[in-house]
Design a protein around this motif. Structure first.
Motif, PDB file in Angstrom:
ATOM      1  N   PHE A  39       0.834  -1.204   0.000  1.00 16.96           N
ATOM      2  CA  PHE A  39       0.000   0.000   0.000  1.00 16.96           C
ATOM      3  C   PHE A  39       0.871   1.257   0.000  1.00 16.96           C
ATOM      4  CE2 PHE A  39      -2.847  -3.195   1.824  1.00 16.96           C
ATOM      5  CZ  PHE A  39      -4.001  -2.968   1.104  1.00 16.96           C
ATOM      6  N   TYR A  43       0.485   3.885  -3.154  1.00 17.83           N
ATOM      7  CA  TYR A  43       0.000   5.257  -2.989  1.00 17.83           C
ATOM      8  C   TYR A  43       1.127   6.288  -3.153  1.00 17.83           C
ATOM      9  CZ  TYR A  43      -4.639   3.612  -1.790  1.00 17.83           C
ATOM     10  OH  TYR A  43      -5.892   3.037  -1.839  1.00 17.83           O
ATOM     11  N   THR A  60      -0.105   8.160   4.776  1.00 17.54           N
ATOM     12  CA  THR A  60      -1.528   7.864   4.532  1.00 17.54           C
ATOM     13  C   THR A  60      -1.867   6.379   4.639  1.00 17.54           C
ATOM     14  OG1 THR A  60      -1.143   7.697   2.132  1.00 17.54           O
ATOM     15  CG2 THR A  60      -1.779   9.867   3.001  1.00 17.54           C
ATOM     16  N   GLN A  61      -0.901   5.554   5.026  1.00 22.24           N
ATOM     17  CA  GLN A  61      -1.130   4.114   4.977  1.00 22.24           C
ATOM     18  C   GLN A  61      -2.310   3.648   5.817  1.00 22.24           C
ATOM     19  OE1 GLN A  61       1.559   1.219   6.914  1.00 22.24           O
ATOM     20  NE2 GLN A  61       2.764   2.998   7.561  1.00 22.24           N
ATOM     21  N   ASN A  64      -5.474   4.454   3.942  1.00 24.26           N
ATOM     22  CA  ASN A  64      -5.545   3.666   2.707  1.00 24.26           C
ATOM     23  C   ASN A  64      -5.902   2.214   3.009  1.00 24.26           C
ATOM     24  OD1 ASN A  64      -4.746   6.018   1.394  1.00 24.26           O
ATOM     25  ND2 ASN A  64      -2.593   5.441   1.392  1.00 24.26           N
ATOM     26  N   ASP A  67      -9.570   2.190   4.006  1.00 21.17           N
ATOM     27  CA  ASP A  67     -10.433   2.338   2.825  1.00 21.17           C
ATOM     28  C   ASP A  67     -10.550   1.015   2.081  1.00 21.17           C
ATOM     29  OD1 ASP A  67     -10.834   5.054   3.286  1.00 21.17           O
ATOM     30  OD2 ASP A  67      -9.502   5.724   1.679  1.00 21.17           O
ATOM     31  N   ASN A  68      -9.426   0.359   1.863  1.00 19.71           N
ATOM     32  CA  ASN A  68      -9.423  -0.905   1.127  1.00 19.71           C
ATOM     33  C   ASN A  68     -10.187  -1.982   1.877  1.00 19.71           C
ATOM     34  OD1 ASN A  68      -7.349  -1.246  -1.429  1.00 19.71           O
ATOM     35  ND2 ASN A  68      -6.867   0.534  -0.174  1.00 19.71           N
ATOM     36  N   SER A 131      -5.496  10.299   1.703  1.00 18.22           N
ATOM     37  CA  SER A 131      -5.138  10.564   0.312  1.00 18.22           C
ATOM     38  C   SER A 131      -6.227  11.443  -0.301  1.00 18.22           C
ATOM     39  CB  SER A 131      -5.056   9.254  -0.471  1.00 18.22           C
ATOM     40  OG  SER A 131      -4.016   8.451   0.024  1.00 18.22           O
ATOM     41  N   ARG A 136      -8.237   7.858  -3.281  1.00 22.93           N
ATOM     42  CA  ARG A 136      -8.986   6.954  -2.405  1.00 22.93           C
ATOM     43  C   ARG A 136      -9.839   6.028  -3.268  1.00 22.93           C
ATOM     44  NH1 ARG A 136     -10.916   9.964   3.046  1.00 22.93           N
ATOM     45  NH2 ARG A 136     -10.958   7.793   3.723  1.00 22.93           N
ATOM     46  N   GLY A 139      -7.012   3.930  -5.961  1.00 20.77           N
ATOM     47  CA  GLY A 139      -6.214   2.942  -5.229  1.00 20.77           C
ATOM     48  C   GLY A 139      -7.040   1.789  -4.710  1.00 20.77           C
ATOM     49  N   THR A 140      -8.161   2.103  -4.116  1.00 20.52           N
ATOM     50  CA  THR A 140      -9.012   1.060  -3.551  1.00 20.52           C
ATOM     51  C   THR A 140      -9.581   0.163  -4.641  1.00 20.52           C
ATOM     52  OG1 THR A 140      -9.561   2.541  -1.729  1.00 20.52           O
ATOM     53  CG2 THR A 140     -10.989   0.667  -2.035  1.00 20.52           C
TER      54      THR A 140
END
Length: 168
Positions: A39, A43, A60-61, A64, A67-68, A131, A136, A139-140
């Motif tokens: 991740f 990102y 932001t990990q 992130n 979110d995932n 992010s 968001r 990436g997700t």
């Protein structure tokens, strides 16, 4: 706290009562860090062209990862609910060419639609733990096998990358 945050870089450091305590064994922590690096790298490679800055994937990990994980669980819950329905919901007027699984992801992406002034974008990238909205979403969804299936994304395409990031 949202459930996925209990398993991110910060939330994992607190026990069920909110006490700062290492409750994972060292093997689990090492495995987490290896998977979290995916991740971080993903990102960190995103850049906002308007300001010429890459995101800080370390900073932001946690968001992130949450979110995932949150999207993955929400989708599973939606599919479980939809499978229990006697009749399929009617299609939305004007969007009748999209199925309900596609609409699920469209509604997720719509939540993060927005604009930022360049100064706000620079501030977000330099100091924020979230992010920018577009990443968001991108990436997700790039990490979601279910999204790729719903939209029939070709293998190794931008939205169906081969090396998807996942924790659990």
């Amino acid at each position: 706290m949202k459930l996925p945050h209990g398993f991110d870089d910060r939330g994992r450091q607190f026990d069920k009562d909110g006490n700062l305590k290492q409750w994972w064994d060292n093997h689990v922590i090492e495995n987490f860090k290896q998977r979290a690096q995916c991740f971080i790298d993903q990102y960190s490679n995103y850049s906002l062209p308007d300001v010429g800055l890459n995101l800080n994937g370390v900073q932001t990990q946690g968001e992130n990862i949450a979110d995932n994980g949150g999207l993955k669980e929400a989708y599973k819950a939606y599919v479980e609910w939809a499978d229990k329905q006697v009749e399929e919901e009617p299609r939305l007027p004007g969007l009748s060419d999209m199925n309900h699984k596609q609409l699920f992801y469209l509604s997720f992406a719509q939540v993060w639609c927005g604009t930022m002034r360049p100064e706000a974008a620079v501030n977000r990238i330099r100091t924020g733990v979230h992010s920018p909205g577009r990443f968001r979403v991108i990436g997700t969804l790039q990490n979601s096998e279910d999204f790729s299936d719903a939209f029939n994304c070709p293998k190794s395409s931008k939205m169906n990358k081969q090396d998807k990031c996942h924790l659990w």
